[in-house]
Design a protein around this motif. Structure first.
Motif, PDB file in Angstrom:
ATOM      1  N   ALA A 136       0.843  -1.200   0.000  1.00 42.51           N
ATOM      2  CA  ALA A 136       0.000   0.000   0.000  1.00 42.51           C
ATOM      3  C   ALA A 136       0.873   1.242   0.000  1.00 42.51           C
ATOM      4  O   ALA A 136       0.614   2.213  -0.712  1.00 42.51           O
ATOM      5  CB  ALA A 136      -0.924   0.004   1.213  1.00 42.51           C
ATOM      6  N   ASN A 137       1.930   1.201   0.775  1.00 39.43           N
ATOM      7  CA  ASN A 137       2.808   2.368   0.872  1.00 39.43           C
ATOM      8  C   ASN A 137       3.529   2.627  -0.445  1.00 39.43           C
ATOM      9  O   ASN A 137       3.836   3.777  -0.770  1.00 39.43           O
ATOM     10  CB  ASN A 137       3.811   2.144   1.996  1.00 39.43           C
ATOM     11  N   SER A 139       2.407   1.766  -3.530  1.00 41.54           N
ATOM     12  CA  SER A 139       1.548   1.871  -4.715  1.00 41.54           C
ATOM     13  C   SER A 139       1.393   3.315  -5.181  1.00 41.54           C
ATOM     14  O   SER A 139       1.425   4.253  -4.384  1.00 41.54           O
ATOM     15  CB  SER A 139       0.169   1.282  -4.404  1.00 41.54           C
ATOM     16  N   ALA A 142      -4.299   5.352  -6.101  1.00 40.31           N
ATOM     17  CA  ALA A 142      -5.019   5.658  -4.860  1.00 40.31           C
ATOM     18  C   ALA A 142      -5.999   4.554  -4.476  1.00 40.31           C
ATOM     19  O   ALA A 142      -6.118   4.190  -3.299  1.00 40.31           O
ATOM     20  CB  ALA A 142      -5.752   6.988  -4.995  1.00 40.31           C
ATOM     21  N   VAL A 145      -4.113   1.704  -3.032  1.00 40.43           N
ATOM     22  CA  VAL A 145      -3.676   2.034  -1.670  1.00 40.43           C
ATOM     23  C   VAL A 145      -4.813   1.798  -0.689  1.00 40.43           C
ATOM     24  O   VAL A 145      -4.640   1.172   0.364  1.00 40.43           O
ATOM     25  CB  VAL A 145      -3.214   3.517  -1.588  1.00 40.43           C
TER      26      VAL A 145
ATOM     27  N   ALA B  99      -8.001   4.592   5.791  1.00 43.05           N
ATOM     28  CA  ALA B  99      -7.719   4.148   4.420  1.00 43.05           C
ATOM     29  C   ALA B  99      -7.878   5.319   3.452  1.00 43.05           C
ATOM     30  O   ALA B  99      -7.105   5.456   2.491  1.00 43.05           O
ATOM     31  CB  ALA B  99      -8.642   2.998   4.030  1.00 43.05           C
ATOM     32  N   ALA B 102      -4.803   7.379   3.802  1.00 41.75           N
ATOM     33  CA  ALA B 102      -3.673   6.714   3.128  1.00 41.75           C
ATOM     34  C   ALA B 102      -3.740   6.933   1.626  1.00 41.75           C
ATOM     35  O   ALA B 102      -2.714   7.178   0.973  1.00 41.75           O
ATOM     36  CB  ALA B 102      -3.682   5.216   3.447  1.00 41.75           C
ATOM     37  N   ALA B 103      -4.952   6.875   1.065  1.00 43.27           N
ATOM     38  CA  ALA B 103      -5.118   6.990  -0.395  1.00 43.27           C
ATOM     39  C   ALA B 103      -4.839   8.393  -0.908  1.00 43.27           C
ATOM     40  O   ALA B 103      -4.595   8.572  -2.104  1.00 43.27           O
ATOM     41  CB  ALA B 103      -6.530   6.563  -0.791  1.00 43.27           C
ATOM     42  N   THR B 104      -4.858   9.386  -0.017  1.00 42.16           N
ATOM     43  CA  THR B 104      -4.695  10.775  -0.471  1.00 42.16           C
ATOM     44  C   THR B 104      -3.401  11.408   0.029  1.00 42.16           C
ATOM     45  O   THR B 104      -3.184  12.596  -0.179  1.00 42.16           O
ATOM     46  CB  THR B 104      -5.887  11.643  -0.011  1.00 42.16           C
ATOM     47  N   GLY B 107       4.245   8.937   1.411  1.00 43.87           N
ATOM     48  CA  GLY B 107       5.420   8.801   2.283  1.00 43.87           C
ATOM     49  C   GLY B 107       5.074   8.424   3.712  1.00 43.87           C
ATOM     50  O   GLY B 107       4.243   7.546   3.957  1.00 43.87           O
ATOM     51  N   ARG B 110       1.367   8.567   4.739  1.00 39.62           N
ATOM     52  CA  ARG B 110       0.588   7.401   4.314  1.00 39.62           C
ATOM     53  C   ARG B 110       0.904   6.205   5.214  1.00 39.62           C
ATOM     54  O   ARG B 110      -0.017   5.494   5.633  1.00 39.62           O
ATOM     55  CB  ARG B 110       0.895   7.048   2.860  1.00 39.62           C
ATOM     56  N   ALA B 111       2.174   5.996   5.499  1.00 35.35           N
ATOM     57  CA  ALA B 111       2.557   4.876   6.367  1.00 35.35           C
ATOM     58  C   ALA B 111       1.884   5.007   7.735  1.00 35.35           C
ATOM     59  O   ALA B 111       1.431   4.010   8.316  1.00 35.35           O
ATOM     60  CB  ALA B 111       4.075   4.821   6.514  1.00 35.35           C
ATOM     61  N   ILE B 114      -1.801   4.027   7.370  1.00 34.33           N
ATOM     62  CA  ILE B 114      -1.947   2.568   7.228  1.00 34.33           C
ATOM     63  C   ILE B 114      -1.787   1.906   8.597  1.00 34.33           C
ATOM     64  O   ILE B 114      -2.558   1.019   8.977  1.00 34.33           O
ATOM     65  CB  ILE B 114      -0.913   2.016   6.227  1.00 34.33           C
TER      66      ILE B 114
END
Lengths: 169, 136
Positions: A136-137, A139, A142, A145, B99, B102-104, B107, B110-111, B114
């Motif tokens: 996920a990190n 990808s 969006a 992810v 989620a 994370a999708a928006t 680095g 996002r981590a 998640i």
């Protein structure tokens, strides 16, 4: 999403890949004066077979591991069937075909006793959750992810659930 | 990183608001729990306050939502059982919220999102929820 970028096939690359080696000199000469690169500068990319997605393969393997544990320890049927069904949903989200899901065979646990066998499943779930999180990190898409984050979270939640089963086994 | 993209701001704002609800709920739930469960609720309250602070740093200060003046849980918290149920539901809701973050984002941000999604899904099960393929 495709894992490999497609290499555009140029007329020159196609020609170079199909002619006998003895004809190379003639072709090299025929390209003199054009603005195309010399033939020897062209690298022919071998066609790579489509690589199966690592996360999908792992999901299919996880389903097999849960089915194998159920075969070895039928008393785990309830909990492990529910978790295996969740992995089926994950695999479908990652692009598994019905044929792939039907072809899964049980993977017997290495351990002969129930608690260590559950320990194996816990370790597999932990590794799966880490792999999904890393993917996920990494990808660039969006939606991918988002899907992988959901799946990573679901697989993380299997760890306390399986620990609870192991505690009571 | 401070995000200016509308989708990222919306996702992060939603995350902060849901974390605010969680902190309120954990405070109320803690009053009905005892022993290890109470300690867990207090520990999660602190963890989610930390999440709020980190998410607040990802957007401009004027975009950070103010805490609501009052909190109304979606289901009343009146005893230990309903306290556990509320915390499980809020944790599962936070999976999708994180989620979206994370999708928006990218680095380390996002981590972080998640990791928050994973911790929330685990916590939901620890509060008594069944695991789900796509926790909601």
């Amino acid at each position: 999403m495709p894992r490999h970028a497609h290499h555009p096939v140029t007329r020159r690359a196609l020609l170079a890949s199909s002619v006998p080696l003895g004809a190379l000199g003639l072709i090299t000469l025929s390209s003199c004066g054009s603005d195309e690169p010399p033939l020897e500068a062209i690298k022919i990319q071998p066609t790579e077979p489509e690589q199966p997605d690592e996360n999908l393969l792992d999901e299919l393997s996880l389903i097999g591991a849960h089915l194998g544990a159920i075969d070895a320890f039928p008393e785990l049927l309830g909990t492990l069937t529910a978790i295996a069904d969740q992995h089926r949903a994950h695999a479908s989200e990652l692009g598994a075909t019905p044929e792939q899901l039907d072809a899964i065979t049980p993977i017997p646990p290495a351990a002969a006793r129930i608690k260590p066998a559950l320990g194996e499943l816990i370790a597999r779930e932990r590794a799966a959750a880490e792999l999904r999180a890393e993917s996920a990190n990494a990808s660039t898409d969006a939606e991918t992810v988002r899907a992988l984050t959901f799946i990573a979270a679901s697989e993380s939640s299997h760890i306390p659930e399986l620990r609870d089963v192991r505690r009571n086994a | 990183m401070t995000y200016s993209d509308a989708a990222a701001i919306a996702a992060i704002t939603q995350a902060i608001e849901t974390e605010q609800s969680f902190v309120y709920a954990a405070g109320i739930a803690g009053a009905y729990l005892t022993g290890g469960a109470k300690r867990q609720a207090v520990s999660q309250l602190a963890e989610h306050q930390g999440r709020m602070q980190i998410y607040s740093l990802m957007i401009a200060p004027e975009a950070v939502p103010a805490p609501p003046p009052a909190f109304e849980p979606t289901t009343p918290i009146t005893d230990a059982r309903s306290a556990r149920t509320a915390l499980a539901q809020l944790n599962n809701a936070l999976v999708g919220i994180n989620a979206d973050v994370a999708a928006t984002t990218e680095g380390e941000d996002r981590a972080f999102a998640i990791n928050c999604a994973q911790l929330s899904a685990r916590a939901a099960v620890q509060w008594g929820a069944q695991s789900q393929a796509f926790p909601t």
